[in-house]
Design a protein around this motif. Structure first.
Motif, short mmCIF file in Angstrom:
data_model
loop_
_atom_site.label_atom_id
_atom_site.label_comp_id
_atom_site.label_asym_id
_atom_site.label_seq_id
_atom_site.Cartn_x
_atom_site.Cartn_y
_atom_site.Cartn_z
N ASN A 108 -37.32 -8.37 27.86
CA ASN A 108 -37.43 -8.98 26.53
C ASN A 108 -36.30 -8.56 25.60
O ASN A 108 -36.17 -9.10 24.51
N THR A 109 -35.50 -7.59 25.99
CA THR A 109 -34.36 -7.19 25.18
C THR A 109 -33.12 -7.92 25.66
O THR A 109 -33.08 -8.46 26.77
N SER A 110 -32.08 -7.94 24.85
CA SER A 110 -30.86 -8.67 25.22
C SER A 110 -29.74 -7.74 25.66
O SER A 110 -28.71 -8.21 26.14
N VAL A 111 -29.93 -6.43 25.51
CA VAL A 111 -28.86 -5.49 25.85
C VAL A 111 -29.43 -4.33 26.66
O VAL A 111 -30.41 -3.70 26.25
N LEU A 112 -28.80 -4.06 27.79
CA LEU A 112 -29.18 -2.93 28.64
C LEU A 112 -27.99 -1.97 28.72
O LEU A 112 -26.88 -2.39 29.06
N ILE A 113 -28.22 -0.71 28.39
CA ILE A 113 -27.17 0.31 28.43
C ILE A 113 -27.31 1.11 29.72
O ILE A 113 -28.37 1.69 29.98
N ILE A 114 -26.27 1.16 30.50
CA ILE A 114 -26.28 1.94 31.74
C ILE A 114 -25.88 3.37 31.41
O ILE A 114 -24.74 3.65 31.03
N ASP A 115 -26.83 4.29 31.55
CA ASP A 115 -26.58 5.69 31.18
C ASP A 115 -26.51 6.58 32.43
O ASP A 115 -27.00 7.70 32.45
N ASN A 116 -25.90 6.04 33.49
CA ASN A 116 -25.65 6.82 34.70
C ASN A 116 -24.29 6.44 35.28
O ASN A 116 -23.63 5.54 34.76
N VAL A 117 -23.87 7.12 36.32
CA VAL A 117 -22.60 6.80 36.97
C VAL A 117 -22.87 6.32 38.40
O VAL A 117 -23.91 6.63 38.98
N GLY A 118 -21.93 5.55 38.93
CA GLY A 118 -22.02 5.13 40.32
C GLY A 118 -22.59 3.75 40.56
O GLY A 118 -22.67 3.29 41.70
N MET A 119 -22.99 3.05 39.50
CA MET A 119 -23.64 1.76 39.65
C MET A 119 -22.73 0.58 39.30
O MET A 119 -23.00 -0.56 39.69
N LEU A 120 -21.65 0.85 38.58
CA LEU A 120 -20.88 -0.22 37.97
C LEU A 120 -20.38 -1.26 38.97
O LEU A 120 -20.47 -2.46 38.71
N SER A 152 -34.65 4.50 30.93
CA SER A 152 -36.00 4.35 30.37
C SER A 152 -36.50 2.92 30.44
O SER A 152 -37.56 2.60 29.88
N ALA A 153 -35.76 2.05 31.12
CA ALA A 153 -36.15 0.65 31.20
C ALA A 153 -37.28 0.47 32.20
O ALA A 153 -37.45 1.24 33.13
N ASP A 154 -38.07 -0.58 31.99
CA ASP A 154 -39.14 -0.94 32.92
C ASP A 154 -39.24 -2.46 32.96
O ASP A 154 -38.35 -3.17 32.47
N TYR A 203 -21.38 -5.79 38.63
CA TYR A 203 -20.57 -6.99 38.47
C TYR A 203 -21.11 -8.16 39.31
O TYR A 203 -20.85 -9.31 38.99
N TYR A 204 -21.83 -7.85 40.36
CA TYR A 204 -22.44 -8.91 41.18
C TYR A 204 -23.35 -9.80 40.34
O TYR A 204 -23.44 -11.02 40.57
N TYR A 205 -24.02 -9.21 39.37
CA TYR A 205 -25.01 -9.93 38.57
C TYR A 205 -24.41 -10.66 37.38
O TYR A 205 -25.11 -11.39 36.67
N ALA A 206 -23.13 -10.49 37.14
CA ALA A 206 -22.50 -11.04 35.94
C ALA A 206 -22.30 -12.55 36.03
O ALA A 206 -22.05 -13.10 37.10
N THR A 207 -22.42 -13.19 34.90
CA THR A 207 -21.91 -14.55 34.75
C THR A 207 -20.44 -14.47 34.37
O THR A 207 -19.59 -15.19 34.90
N ILE A 208 -20.15 -13.54 33.46
CA ILE A 208 -18.79 -13.25 33.01
C ILE A 208 -18.67 -11.73 32.92
O ILE A 208 -19.64 -11.04 32.61
N PRO A 262 -33.18 -3.90 41.74
CA PRO A 262 -34.33 -4.70 41.27
C PRO A 262 -34.50 -4.72 39.75
O PRO A 262 -34.82 -5.76 39.17
N LEU A 263 -34.31 -3.58 39.09
CA LEU A 263 -34.51 -3.54 37.65
C LEU A 263 -33.51 -4.44 36.92
O LEU A 263 -33.85 -5.07 35.90
N ILE A 264 -32.29 -4.51 37.43
CA ILE A 264 -31.28 -5.40 36.83
C ILE A 264 -31.72 -6.84 36.98
O ILE A 264 -31.59 -7.66 36.05
N GLU A 265 -32.27 -7.18 38.13
CA GLU A 265 -32.72 -8.55 38.36
C GLU A 265 -33.86 -8.92 37.41
O GLU A 265 -33.92 -10.04 36.90
#
Length: 409
Positions: A286-298, A279-281, A302-307, A219-222
Protein backbone atom coordinates in the motif's frame (compact mmCIF):
# COMPACT_ATOMS: atom_id res chain seq x y z
CA UNK A 1 62.33 9.16 -11.15
CA UNK A 2 62.53 6.04 -8.97
CA UNK A 3 63.67 8.25 -6.08
CA UNK A 4 60.61 10.47 -6.54
CA UNK A 5 58.35 7.41 -6.78
CA UNK A 6 59.72 5.99 -3.52
CA UNK A 7 59.43 9.37 -1.85
CA UNK A 8 55.83 9.70 -3.01
CA UNK A 9 54.96 6.25 -1.64
CA UNK A 10 56.36 7.09 1.77
CA UNK A 11 54.70 10.49 1.89
CA UNK A 12 51.41 8.85 0.94
CA UNK A 13 51.77 6.36 3.78
CA UNK A 14 52.58 9.17 6.22
CA UNK A 15 49.52 11.08 5.05
CA UNK A 16 47.27 8.03 5.48
CA UNK A 17 48.59 7.47 9.00
CA UNK A 18 47.83 11.07 9.94
CA UNK A 19 44.33 10.93 8.42
CA UNK A 20 43.71 7.61 10.21
CA UNK A 21 43.63 9.50 13.50
CA UNK A 22 40.06 10.58 12.67
CA UNK A 23 39.04 8.77 9.46
CA UNK A 24 37.65 5.23 9.81
CA UNK A 25 38.46 4.19 6.24
CA UNK A 26 42.08 5.32 6.65
CA UNK A 27 42.25 3.43 9.96
CA UNK A 28 41.15 0.25 8.19
CA UNK A 29 43.74 0.88 5.46
CA UNK A 30 46.55 1.14 8.01
CA UNK A 31 45.43 -1.55 10.46
CA UNK A 32 44.62 -4.04 7.72
CA UNK A 33 48.24 -4.05 6.59
CA UNK A 34 49.76 -4.73 10.00
CA UNK A 35 49.40 -8.51 9.80
CA UNK A 36 49.62 -9.18 6.06
CA UNK A 37 52.84 -11.17 6.17
CA UNK A 38 51.94 -13.24 9.22
CA UNK A 39 48.58 -14.06 7.63
CA UNK A 40 50.28 -15.19 4.43
CA UNK A 41 52.82 -17.33 6.32
CA UNK A 42 50.02 -19.09 8.16
CA UNK A 43 47.97 -19.83 5.05
CA UNK A 44 50.45 -20.49 2.23
CA UNK A 45 52.58 -23.60 2.07
CA UNK A 46 55.77 -23.61 -0.05
CA UNK A 47 54.24 -26.43 -2.10
CA UNK A 48 51.08 -24.45 -2.95
CA UNK A 49 50.54 -23.36 -6.53
CA UNK A 50 49.28 -19.77 -6.40
CA UNK A 51 47.53 -17.44 -8.84
CA UNK A 52 47.66 -13.88 -7.55
CA UNK A 53 44.97 -11.44 -8.67
CA UNK A 54 45.11 -7.79 -7.60
CA UNK A 55 42.13 -5.42 -7.49
CA UNK A 56 42.11 -1.82 -6.40
CA UNK A 57 38.63 -1.84 -4.90
CA UNK A 58 35.13 -3.31 -5.08
CA UNK A 59 34.49 -2.26 -8.68
CA UNK A 60 37.60 -4.01 -9.95
CA UNK A 61 36.69 -7.04 -7.87
CA UNK A 62 33.49 -7.38 -9.90
CA UNK A 63 35.67 -7.49 -13.02
CA UNK A 64 37.90 -10.10 -11.40
CA UNK A 65 35.14 -12.51 -10.39
CA UNK A 66 34.54 -14.06 -13.85
CA UNK A 67 38.30 -14.56 -14.21
CA UNK A 68 38.64 -16.11 -10.75
CA UNK A 69 35.74 -18.50 -11.25
CA UNK A 70 36.99 -19.54 -14.69
CA UNK A 71 40.48 -20.21 -13.33
CA UNK A 72 39.15 -22.28 -10.42
CA UNK A 73 37.30 -24.52 -12.87
CA UNK A 74 40.11 -24.74 -15.42
CA UNK A 75 42.98 -25.12 -12.93
CA UNK A 76 41.57 -26.74 -9.77
CA UNK A 77 45.04 -27.51 -8.42
CA UNK A 78 45.80 -23.82 -7.88
CA UNK A 79 44.93 -21.53 -5.01
CA UNK A 80 43.72 -18.04 -5.87
CA UNK A 81 45.00 -15.15 -3.76
CA UNK A 82 43.16 -11.85 -4.21
CA UNK A 83 44.76 -8.64 -2.94
CA UNK A 84 43.20 -5.22 -2.50
CA UNK A 85 44.38 -1.67 -2.12
CA UNK A 86 41.22 -0.30 -0.49
CA UNK A 87 39.24 -1.43 2.57
CA UNK A 88 35.95 -1.34 0.63
CA UNK A 89 37.19 -3.94 -1.80
CA UNK A 90 38.79 -6.07 0.90
CA UNK A 91 35.66 -6.16 3.05
CA UNK A 92 33.46 -6.96 0.06
CA UNK A 93 35.57 -10.01 -0.76
CA UNK A 94 35.87 -11.59 2.69
CA UNK A 95 32.97 -14.01 2.15
CA UNK A 96 33.73 -14.75 -1.49
CA UNK A 97 34.20 -18.53 -1.55
CA UNK A 98 36.00 -19.01 -4.90
CA UNK A 99 39.00 -17.06 -3.55
CA UNK A 100 41.26 -19.13 -1.31
CA UNK A 101 42.98 -16.12 0.30
CA UNK A 102 42.06 -12.44 0.67
CA UNK A 103 44.67 -9.88 1.68
CA UNK A 104 45.63 -6.24 1.56
CA UNK A 105 48.48 -5.36 -0.78
CA UNK A 106 51.45 -4.21 1.31
CA UNK A 107 52.75 -0.70 0.77
CA UNK A 108 54.75 -0.69 -2.46
CA UNK A 109 58.30 -0.58 -1.16
CA UNK A 110 61.16 -2.68 -2.46
CA UNK A 111 61.41 -4.68 0.77
CA UNK A 112 57.66 -5.31 1.05
CA UNK A 113 57.43 -6.39 -2.58
CA UNK A 114 60.37 -8.77 -2.25
CA UNK A 115 58.91 -10.40 0.88
CA UNK A 116 55.40 -10.57 -0.57
CA UNK A 117 56.50 -12.26 -3.79
CA UNK A 118 58.70 -14.72 -1.90
CA UNK A 119 55.87 -15.71 0.41
CA UNK A 120 53.22 -15.97 -2.28
CA UNK A 121 55.52 -17.41 -5.03
CA UNK A 122 52.76 -16.96 -7.64
CA UNK A 123 52.87 -18.77 -10.97
CA UNK A 124 50.60 -16.21 -12.64
CA UNK A 125 49.74 -12.63 -11.68
CA UNK A 126 46.73 -10.70 -12.97
CA UNK A 127 46.15 -7.02 -12.28
CA UNK A 128 42.62 -5.75 -12.93
CA UNK A 129 42.08 -2.54 -14.92
CA UNK A 130 44.76 -0.34 -13.34
CA UNK A 131 47.17 0.25 -10.47
CA UNK A 132 50.80 -0.05 -11.44
CA UNK A 133 52.79 -0.80 -8.30
CA UNK A 134 56.36 -0.67 -9.53
CA UNK A 135 58.15 -2.70 -6.85
CA UNK A 136 55.63 -5.54 -6.74
CA UNK A 137 55.54 -5.81 -10.52
CA UNK A 138 59.32 -5.55 -10.74
CA UNK A 139 59.84 -8.25 -8.11
CA UNK A 140 57.48 -10.56 -9.99
CA UNK A 141 59.14 -9.88 -13.33
CA UNK A 142 62.55 -10.60 -11.77
CA UNK A 143 61.26 -14.11 -10.97
CA UNK A 144 59.95 -14.40 -14.57
CA UNK A 145 56.36 -14.71 -13.34
CA UNK A 146 53.87 -14.00 -16.16
CA UNK A 147 52.01 -10.73 -15.59
CA UNK A 148 48.67 -9.89 -17.22
CA UNK A 149 46.71 -6.64 -17.11
CA UNK A 150 43.00 -7.18 -17.77
CA UNK A 151 40.09 -4.87 -18.65
CA UNK A 152 42.46 -1.90 -18.78
CA UNK A 153 41.41 1.58 -19.85
CA UNK A 154 43.90 4.29 -20.78
CA UNK A 155 43.38 8.02 -21.27
CA UNK A 156 45.70 10.47 -22.98
CA UNK A 157 45.92 12.52 -19.79
CA UNK A 158 47.69 9.69 -17.96
CA UNK A 159 51.37 9.93 -17.13
CA UNK A 160 52.32 7.12 -19.54
CA UNK A 161 51.63 9.43 -22.47
CA UNK A 162 53.40 12.54 -21.15
CA UNK A 163 56.88 13.58 -22.18
CA UNK A 164 58.08 12.86 -18.65
CA UNK A 165 56.30 9.49 -18.40
CA UNK A 166 59.20 7.23 -19.35
CA UNK A 167 59.44 5.63 -15.90
CA UNK A 168 55.79 4.58 -15.96
CA UNK A 169 56.00 3.53 -19.59
CA UNK A 170 58.70 1.05 -18.56
CA UNK A 171 56.26 -0.48 -16.08
CA UNK A 172 53.98 -1.42 -18.97
CA UNK A 173 56.78 -3.50 -20.49
CA UNK A 174 56.74 -5.73 -17.39
CA UNK A 175 53.38 -7.22 -18.43
CA UNK A 176 53.31 -10.28 -20.66
CA UNK A 177 50.10 -8.97 -22.19
CA UNK A 178 47.69 -6.08 -21.71
CA UNK A 179 43.99 -6.61 -22.47
CA UNK A 180 42.21 -3.29 -23.05
CA UNK A 181 38.54 -2.38 -23.10
CA UNK A 182 38.40 -0.06 -26.11
CA UNK A 183 40.12 0.95 -29.35
CA UNK A 184 41.16 4.31 -27.94
CA UNK A 185 43.24 2.61 -25.24
CA UNK A 186 44.79 0.32 -27.84
CA UNK A 187 45.75 3.26 -30.04
CA UNK A 188 47.29 5.16 -27.14
CA UNK A 189 49.48 2.20 -26.24
CA UNK A 190 50.51 1.61 -29.84
CA UNK A 191 51.46 5.28 -30.19
CA UNK A 192 54.11 4.90 -27.46
CA UNK A 193 55.43 1.61 -28.80
CA UNK A 194 53.45 -0.80 -26.63
CA UNK A 195 52.30 -3.63 -28.91
CA UNK A 196 51.91 -6.55 -26.50
CA UNK A 197 48.26 -5.59 -26.11
CA UNK A 198 44.90 -6.40 -27.64
CA UNK A 199 41.29 -5.30 -27.64
CA UNK A 200 39.38 -7.62 -25.36
CA UNK A 201 36.49 -5.77 -23.73
CA UNK A 202 35.38 -5.64 -20.13
CA UNK A 203 34.85 -8.74 -17.99
CA UNK A 204 32.08 -6.91 -16.10
CA UNK A 205 29.76 -7.74 -19.01
CA UNK A 206 30.38 -11.42 -18.35
CA UNK A 207 29.81 -10.83 -14.65
CA UNK A 208 26.40 -9.18 -15.02
CA UNK A 209 25.29 -11.80 -17.52
CA UNK A 210 26.21 -14.49 -14.98
CA UNK A 211 24.27 -12.66 -12.25
CA UNK A 212 21.22 -12.50 -14.51
CA UNK A 213 21.44 -16.21 -15.31
CA UNK A 214 21.55 -17.04 -11.57
CA UNK A 215 18.64 -14.75 -10.66
CA UNK A 216 16.43 -15.84 -7.78
CA UNK A 217 13.09 -14.23 -6.97
CA UNK A 218 12.46 -11.89 -4.03
CA UNK A 219 8.86 -12.58 -2.91
CA UNK A 220 8.48 -9.44 -0.79
CA UNK A 221 9.50 -7.25 -3.74
CA UNK A 222 6.88 -8.96 -5.89
CA UNK A 223 4.21 -8.26 -3.26
CA UNK A 224 5.26 -4.61 -3.11
CA UNK A 225 5.17 -4.09 -6.86
CA UNK A 226 1.98 -6.02 -7.73
CA UNK A 227 1.25 -4.94 -11.31
CA UNK A 228 2.42 -1.34 -10.99
CA UNK A 229 5.26 0.26 -12.95
CA UNK A 230 8.26 0.74 -10.70
CA UNK A 231 11.43 2.82 -10.73
CA UNK A 232 14.37 0.99 -9.14
CA UNK A 233 16.97 3.52 -7.99
CA UNK A 234 20.28 1.93 -7.08
CA UNK A 235 23.38 3.24 -5.28
CA UNK A 236 21.74 6.62 -4.65
CA UNK A 237 23.25 9.58 -2.82
CA UNK A 238 21.46 12.49 -1.16
CA UNK A 239 21.30 14.60 -4.33
CA UNK A 240 19.74 11.72 -6.23
CA UNK A 241 17.17 11.13 -3.51
CA UNK A 242 16.13 14.79 -3.38
CA UNK A 243 15.44 14.72 -7.11
CA UNK A 244 13.58 11.42 -6.88
CA UNK A 245 11.38 12.82 -4.10
CA UNK A 246 9.92 15.31 -6.57
CA UNK A 247 8.61 12.57 -8.85
CA UNK A 248 5.07 11.29 -8.43
CA UNK A 249 2.72 8.60 -9.71
CA UNK A 250 5.26 5.79 -9.82
CA UNK A 251 6.31 3.26 -7.24
CA UNK A 252 9.97 3.41 -6.23
CA UNK A 253 12.48 1.02 -4.77
CA UNK A 254 15.44 2.97 -3.43
CA UNK A 255 18.68 1.15 -2.64
CA UNK A 256 21.02 3.85 -1.24
CA UNK A 257 24.78 3.66 -1.57
CA UNK A 258 25.14 4.13 2.19
CA UNK A 259 22.74 2.32 4.52
CA UNK A 260 23.71 3.83 7.85
CA UNK A 261 20.84 4.88 10.11
CA UNK A 262 21.32 8.61 9.56
CA UNK A 263 21.06 8.28 5.80
CA UNK A 264 18.04 5.99 5.96
CA UNK A 265 16.27 8.52 8.18
CA UNK A 266 17.09 11.29 5.69
CA UNK A 267 15.41 9.27 2.95
CA UNK A 268 12.38 8.68 5.17
CA UNK A 269 12.09 12.44 5.69
CA UNK A 270 11.95 12.89 1.91
CA UNK A 271 9.43 10.06 1.48
CA UNK A 272 7.08 10.13 4.52
CA UNK A 273 5.13 7.03 3.46
CA UNK A 274 8.25 4.94 2.74
CA UNK A 275 8.76 1.54 4.32
CA UNK A 276 12.11 -0.13 5.05
CA UNK A 277 12.68 -3.54 3.53
CA UNK A 278 13.74 -4.91 6.92
CA UNK A 279 10.36 -4.05 8.42
CA UNK A 280 8.17 -4.55 5.36
CA UNK A 281 5.43 -7.19 5.22
CA UNK A 282 2.53 -8.10 2.98
CA UNK A 283 0.74 -4.84 3.81
CA UNK A 284 3.62 -2.79 2.43
CA UNK A 285 2.13 -2.99 -1.05
CA UNK A 286 0.00 0.00 0.00
CA UNK A 287 3.01 2.31 0.14
CA UNK A 288 4.69 3.79 -2.93
CA UNK A 289 8.31 3.75 -1.74
CA UNK A 290 10.40 0.87 -0.44
CA UNK A 291 13.84 1.59 1.06
CA UNK A 292 16.38 -1.22 0.82
CA UNK A 293 18.35 -1.14 4.08
CA UNK A 294 20.67 -4.07 3.37
CA UNK A 295 23.51 -4.93 0.98
CA UNK A 296 23.79 -7.61 -1.67
CA UNK A 297 20.32 -7.37 -3.20
CA UNK A 298 20.68 -4.57 -5.74
CA UNK A 299 21.70 -6.61 -8.77
CA UNK A 300 18.49 -8.67 -8.42
CA UNK A 301 16.27 -5.64 -7.81
CA UNK A 302 16.84 -4.34 -11.33
CA UNK A 303 14.99 -7.39 -12.65
CA UNK A 304 11.77 -5.96 -11.23
CA UNK A 305 12.23 -2.46 -12.65
CA UNK A 306 10.17 -0.85 -15.34
CA UNK A 307 12.82 1.89 -15.49
CA UNK A 308 16.11 2.08 -13.61
CA UNK A 309 17.95 5.00 -12.05
CA UNK A 310 21.67 4.77 -11.24
CA UNK A 311 22.96 7.00 -8.46
CA UNK A 312 26.20 8.93 -8.17
CA UNK A 313 25.77 11.18 -11.18
CA UNK A 314 25.60 14.27 -9.00
CA UNK A 315 28.75 13.41 -7.03
CA UNK A 316 32.37 14.14 -7.83
CA UNK A 317 33.20 10.45 -8.37
CA UNK A 318 30.40 9.84 -10.86
CA UNK A 319 27.78 7.18 -11.51
CA UNK A 320 27.80 3.62 -10.25
CA UNK A 321 27.36 0.38 -12.19
CA UNK A 322 24.97 0.78 -15.13
CA UNK A 323 25.55 -2.72 -16.50
CA UNK A 324 23.74 -4.42 -13.62
CA UNK A 325 20.56 -2.67 -14.75
CA UNK A 326 21.08 -2.83 -18.51
CA UNK A 327 21.53 -6.62 -18.53
CA UNK A 328 17.83 -7.05 -17.65
CA UNK A 329 16.80 -5.03 -20.67
CA UNK A 330 15.67 -1.94 -18.75
CA UNK A 331 16.12 1.76 -19.69
CA UNK A 332 18.75 3.48 -17.54
CA UNK A 333 18.70 7.05 -16.18
CA UNK A 334 21.51 8.85 -14.34
CA UNK A 335 22.90 12.27 -13.49
CA UNK A 336 25.32 14.44 -15.48
CA UNK A 337 28.65 13.11 -14.18
CA UNK A 338 28.98 10.04 -16.40
CA UNK A 339 31.44 11.04 -19.15
CA UNK A 340 34.43 9.06 -17.84
CA UNK A 341 32.40 5.85 -18.07
CA UNK A 342 32.55 4.30 -21.51
CA UNK A 343 29.51 2.07 -21.03
CA UNK A 344 27.34 5.01 -19.93
CA UNK A 345 28.24 7.02 -23.02
CA UNK A 346 27.65 4.06 -25.29
CA UNK A 347 24.28 3.29 -23.71
CA UNK A 348 23.22 6.90 -24.33
CA UNK A 349 24.42 6.72 -27.95
CA UNK A 350 22.29 3.63 -28.47
CA UNK A 351 19.18 5.20 -26.95
CA UNK A 352 19.22 2.81 -24.00
CA UNK A 353 20.15 5.41 -21.35
CA UNK A 354 19.32 9.02 -20.54
CA UNK A 355 21.18 11.66 -18.54
CA UNK A 356 19.41 14.31 -16.48
CA UNK A 357 20.42 17.60 -14.90
CA UNK A 358 17.46 18.08 -12.57
CA UNK A 359 14.08 16.79 -11.39
CA UNK A 360 12.21 18.43 -14.29
CA UNK A 361 14.21 16.43 -16.81
CA UNK A 362 13.76 13.24 -14.82
CA UNK A 363 9.98 13.67 -14.71
CA UNK A 364 9.89 14.37 -18.44
CA UNK A 365 11.88 11.23 -19.30
CA UNK A 366 9.76 9.10 -16.98
CA UNK A 367 6.57 10.41 -18.55
CA UNK A 368 7.87 9.82 -22.08
CA UNK A 369 8.85 6.23 -21.30
CA UNK A 370 5.77 5.31 -19.27
CA UNK A 371 3.35 6.83 -21.79
CA UNK A 372 4.99 5.30 -24.84
CA UNK A 373 5.22 1.52 -24.52
CA UNK A 374 7.14 1.18 -27.79
CA UNK A 375 9.77 3.70 -26.68
CA UNK A 376 10.10 1.90 -23.35
CA UNK A 377 10.49 -1.47 -25.00
CA UNK A 378 12.97 -0.22 -27.63
CA UNK A 379 15.19 1.38 -24.98
CA UNK A 380 15.16 -1.81 -22.94
CA UNK A 381 15.95 -3.99 -25.95
CA UNK A 382 18.87 -1.76 -26.87
CA UNK A 383 20.23 -2.03 -23.32
CA UNK A 384 20.08 -5.82 -23.40
CA UNK A 385 21.59 -5.98 -26.90
CA UNK A 386 24.47 -3.81 -25.73
CA UNK A 387 25.32 -6.29 -22.98
CA UNK A 388 25.04 -9.28 -25.31
CA UNK A 389 27.32 -7.66 -27.87
CA UNK A 390 30.08 -7.05 -25.32
CA UNK A 391 30.32 -10.37 -23.50
CA UNK A 392 33.17 -12.81 -23.99
CA UNK A 393 36.21 -11.05 -22.48
CA UNK A 394 36.72 -13.77 -19.87
CA UNK A 395 36.84 -16.49 -22.52
CA UNK A 396 39.50 -14.61 -24.49
CA UNK A 397 41.71 -14.25 -21.42
CA UNK A 398 41.29 -17.94 -20.66
CA UNK A 399 42.25 -18.86 -24.21
CA UNK A 400 45.38 -16.69 -23.98
CA UNK A 401 46.47 -18.37 -20.74
CA UNK A 402 45.93 -21.79 -22.23
CA UNK A 403 47.52 -21.05 -25.62
CA UNK A 404 50.64 -19.59 -24.00
CA UNK A 405 50.80 -22.33 -21.36
CA UNK A 406 51.05 -19.84 -18.54
CA UNK A 407 49.67 -22.46 -16.14
CA UNK A 408 49.86 -26.25 -15.99
CA UNK A 409 46.74 -28.27 -15.40
Amino acid sequence: MLFLYNLGIRLYFLGIKIVSLWNIKAQKWVNGRKHVFSHLKENIDPSDKIIWIHCSSAGEFEQAKPIIENLKISYPGYKVLVSFFSPSGYETALNYKPADLITYLPLDTRENARDFIQLVHPELIIFIKYEFWYHHLRAAAFRHTPLLLISAVFRKEQVFFRWYGGFYKQILYLFRHIFVQDNHSLELLNDIGIFHCSLNGDTRFDRVREIKEKFTAIPLIEKFIQNSPVLVAGSTWSDDEEILSLCENIKMIIAPHEINEIHIQQIENLFPDAVRYSSADSTSKNTSVLIIDNVGMLSRLYYYATITYIGGGFTRDGIHNTLEAAVYGKPVIFGPNYKKYREAKELIERGAAFSIENATELKQILNNLLNNRQLLQDAGNKAEDYITGNTGATKKVSQFIQANRLLTR
